[in-house]
Design an enzyme around this catalytic site. Structure first.
Site: not given
Length: 194
Positions: A78, A169, A171
């Site tokens: 990002c 993202h 994660e």
């Protein structure tokens, strides 16, 4: 064991640390320049790219990050992708200038326009859920850049040499395949040096 840092100036640091550790490497939240020296790779997380750049400047991280990236793998997600781009639409200058690509900030809209999408990521998998939050996208890439994934014809993941980037993202889900892919890149780079 491989040691991978997560630049801990802003953004989803804890989640990246957990994903790296789940992928079989040691993770370190990096807050000081001297912590870069014993790392095998680095993740630049999402956050807000202009705020991150201010913090990078405030703590004199810019040149040490560029030096680190000369021979160590870096993965930007990002805002991290924006920091790695050579060109940013609507801006005269870029940040780390690691990947030969042009990016557009907040290209998918504002925070309220956040969404999830099923992605096919080359070398990773065909059924990957990407979480997009005020995400950028890659407008164009140079000849050395490998496009790894697209969403609605927009490039959302790419790789150039030992650099990896994603507009989403990784994660924020329990799917660690993209982090595992990066850990393998770090392992390969370390073997080349050895």
């Amino acid at each position: 064991m491989l040691k991978i840092g997560v630049l801990a100036l802003q953004g989803a640091v804890r989640e990246h640390v957990a994903a790296i550790e789940a992928s079989g490497a040691e993770a370190v939240a990096v807050k000081r320049i001297d912590e870069l020296s014993d790392l095998d790779g680095l993740v630049i997380p999402g956050g807000e790219s202009t705020a991150m750049r201010r913090l990078i400047d405030k703590y004199d991280f810019l040149e040490p990050l560029k030096k680190f990236a000369q021979n160590k793998p870096v993965f930007g997600t990002c805002a991290g992708l924006i920091l790695m781009a050579k060109r940013i639409q609507g801006q005269d200058s870029a940040h780390l200038e690691l990947i030969d690509m042009t990016v557009e900030r907040n290209a998918f809209g504002r925070q309220v326009d956040s969404f999830e999408a099923d992605l096919m990521i080359h070398g990773v998998g065909e059924d990957y859920t990407g979480v997009f939050i005020r995400a950028p996208f890659i407008v164009e890439v140079g000849p050395e850049v490998e496009i790894l994934s697209k969403h609605n014809d927009r490039i959302v993941a790419a790789k150039q040499g030992h650099f990896l980037c994603a507009a989403f993202h990784p994660e924020l889900t329990d799917d660690y395949r993209l982090h595992q892919y990066f850990v393998k890149m770090v392992q390969s780079a370390k073997e080349v040096v050895a």
